[in-house]
Scaffold this motif. Structure first.
Motif, short mmCIF file in Angstrom:
data_model
loop_
_atom_site.label_atom_id
_atom_site.label_comp_id
_atom_site.label_asym_id
_atom_site.label_seq_id
_atom_site.Cartn_x
_atom_site.Cartn_y
_atom_site.Cartn_z
N PRO A 36 0.99 -1.31 -0.24
CA PRO A 36 -0.01 0.68 0.29
C PRO A 36 0.55 1.11 -0.50
N THR A 37 0.21 2.42 -0.64
CA THR A 37 0.82 3.87 -0.22
C THR A 37 0.78 3.94 0.61
N LYS A 38 2.33 4.75 1.20
CA LYS A 38 2.40 4.61 2.63
C LYS A 38 3.14 6.48 2.49
N SER A 39 3.88 7.06 3.66
CA SER A 39 4.13 8.20 4.11
C SER A 39 5.59 8.10 4.10
N THR A 40 6.34 9.34 3.18
CA THR A 40 7.88 9.25 3.14
C THR A 40 8.46 9.90 4.25
N PRO A 41 9.61 10.13 4.06
CA PRO A 41 9.68 10.62 5.81
C PRO A 41 9.84 12.46 5.25
N ASN A 42 9.78 12.87 4.15
CA ASN A 42 9.84 13.78 3.67
C ASN A 42 8.04 14.09 3.66
N GLY A 43 6.88 13.33 3.85
CA GLY A 43 5.97 13.91 4.14
C GLY A 43 5.06 13.48 3.32
N PHE A 44 5.51 13.48 1.87
CA PHE A 44 4.28 13.05 1.17
C PHE A 44 4.13 11.72 1.06
N GLU A 45 3.12 10.98 -0.11
CA GLU A 45 3.41 9.53 0.23
C GLU A 45 3.49 8.79 -1.34
N ASN A 46 3.98 7.41 -1.92
CA ASN A 46 3.94 7.22 -2.54
C ASN A 46 3.99 5.42 -2.34
N SER A 47 4.35 4.68 -3.19
CA SER A 47 4.44 3.43 -2.81
C SER A 47 5.86 2.90 -3.96
N LEU A 48 6.95 3.83 -4.65
CA LEU A 48 7.70 2.65 -4.81
C LEU A 48 8.77 2.90 -4.25
N ARG A 49 9.51 1.41 -4.65
CA ARG A 49 10.84 1.82 -4.11
C ARG A 49 11.59 2.95 -4.72
N PRO A 50 12.44 3.18 -3.61
CA PRO A 50 14.24 3.78 -4.37
C PRO A 50 14.64 3.91 -5.29
N GLU A 51 14.90 2.59 -5.74
CA GLU A 51 15.64 2.62 -6.99
C GLU A 51 14.58 2.89 -8.41
N GLU A 52 12.62 2.95 -8.30
CA GLU A 52 11.65 3.01 -8.90
C GLU A 52 11.49 4.73 -8.71
N GLN A 53 11.83 5.29 -7.62
CA GLN A 53 11.40 6.89 -7.60
C GLN A 53 13.54 7.54 -8.04
N ASN A 54 14.21 6.48 -8.10
CA ASN A 54 15.09 7.22 -9.44
C ASN A 54 15.17 7.79 -10.34
N LYS A 55 14.46 6.24 -10.93
CA LYS A 55 14.56 6.47 -12.26
C LYS A 55 13.56 7.24 -12.71
N GLN A 56 12.35 7.45 -12.13
CA GLN A 56 11.61 8.77 -12.80
C GLN A 56 12.29 9.79 -12.48
N ILE A 57 12.87 10.07 -10.89
CA ILE A 57 13.79 11.43 -11.50
C ILE A 57 14.62 11.85 -12.50
N ASP A 58 15.49 10.84 -12.78
CA ASP A 58 16.41 10.73 -14.05
C ASP A 58 15.54 10.94 -15.37
N GLU A 59 14.36 10.22 -15.06
CA GLU A 59 13.55 10.64 -16.41
C GLU A 59 12.83 12.04 -16.39
#
Length: 330
Positions: free
Chosen positions: A5-28
């Protein structure tokens, strides 16, 4: 890490992605935005890009378009250049100010008092709002991306409501400061405001609407929630806290002039690492950057600037509701 399930990150907003998936989207995202330099490169940290992705449910193309519009706005509006003396006349009554305390999660607090509105210039009011937002952002701790709004509704009447200010505020906060809001506490809102909120709520992004909390001085549950969020000995008495001091614009001005130095220092950070040549885009032509080294030319997409010429009329609650369903989360 769970992919459930979607969860909160330490920054406060929510996502359900693995760190590597997040980094990939940031690169895109960086590929779609293209090479940047100076303050815009500094602005586009991984955390900042993640906020735009979170606001658009991690849709890279939509988030890139939103971020590109924000960068164009920052070039035109230059929010990081606003200083206290530019907006001091708007601040005299304490209608918006940053408190000298944070919540228990380290989030800065903006106090808003609608009854203290003291000017009729929408442009001036928006400039002051942006100044307050930028000041709060600079005071975020390293692991935090969001802030708290405490809205004091004591003395509020419908005469304090302006359709122009409402529209421009929503536009700026939702489009240019996505995922900056942790929670907005509407304290002792009068009954006349509640029907307006119920009518307006369907027009808001569900995430945004869920961040708005009504709290009341005579409600034990509200008192408990406030105590869970804040050290109440530091909070203003208007919100049930122990601070009985009145807003002193002279003391606040002194404090903000010192804060302006912090703001200047922040934007003078060495951004060489952030502005190293980033990959050029070969994806969506509508988001493709030019080959220019100029920030203003890189952001060549035409972006509609906020309008400040809405006619002011005496409007009923129904007439003041926003008429758009394309609302981003804040």
């Amino acid at each position: 890490m769970s992919t459930g399930p979607t969860k909160s990150t330490p920054n406060g907003f929510e996502n359900s992605l693995r760190p590597e998936e997040q980094n990939k989207q940031i690169d895109e995202m960086r590929k779609l935005i293209g090479p940047l330099s100076g303050k815009l490169a500094l602005y586009c940290s991984d955390a900042s890009i993640s906020r735009y992705l979170a606001a658009q449910s991690w849709n890279v193309k939509k988030a890139a378009k939103m971020l590109k519009a924000s960068l164009k706005w920052r070039l035109d509006f230059m929010p990081e250049e606003i200083r206290w003396d530019d907006v001091a006349s708007e601040a005299e009554t304490g209608k918006i100010y940053r408190s000298n305390y944070k919540d228990k999660h380290g989030r800065p607090v903006l106090v808003m008092r609608p009854r203290c509105q003291n000017t009729k210039s929408v442009e001036g009011q928006m400039k002051y709002l942006v100044y307050c937002m930028e000041n709060a952002v600079v005071n975020l701790p390293e692991d935090q991306e969001q802030m708290i709004w405490l809205v004091d509704f004591h003395g509020y009447t419908l005469s304090n409501f302006s359709i122009k200010v409402t529209k421009e505020t929503a536009h700026i906060l939702q489009d240019y400061y996505p995922e900056r809001l942790g929670i907005a506490i509407l304290y002792d809102a009068p009954k006349i405001f509640e029907p307006f909120w119920k009518l307006a709520k369907p027009f808001l992004d569900p995430k945004t609407a869920s961040k708005v909390q009504f709290m009341y001085s005579d409600d034990p549950k509200s008192k408990k929630m406030m105590e869970e969020l804040f050290d109440m000995s530091l909070v203003e008495s208007a919100f049930g806290g122990g601070d009985k001091a009145d807003f002193d614009v002279n003391k606040y001005a002194e404090r903000m002039r010192e804060e302006d130095k912090k703001l200047s220092a922040f934007w003078k950070k060495d951004d060489n690492s952030a502005s190293n040549a980033q990959p050029t885009v070969t994806a969506d032509p509508s988001l493709e950057p030019t080959n220019s080294d100029s920030d203003s030319e890189v952001l060549d997409e035409k972006v509609e600037k906020p309008s400040l010429d809405v006619d002011e009329e005496e409007l009923s609650i129904e007439e003041t509701l926003p008429g758009t369903a394309n609302v981003k989360a804040v």
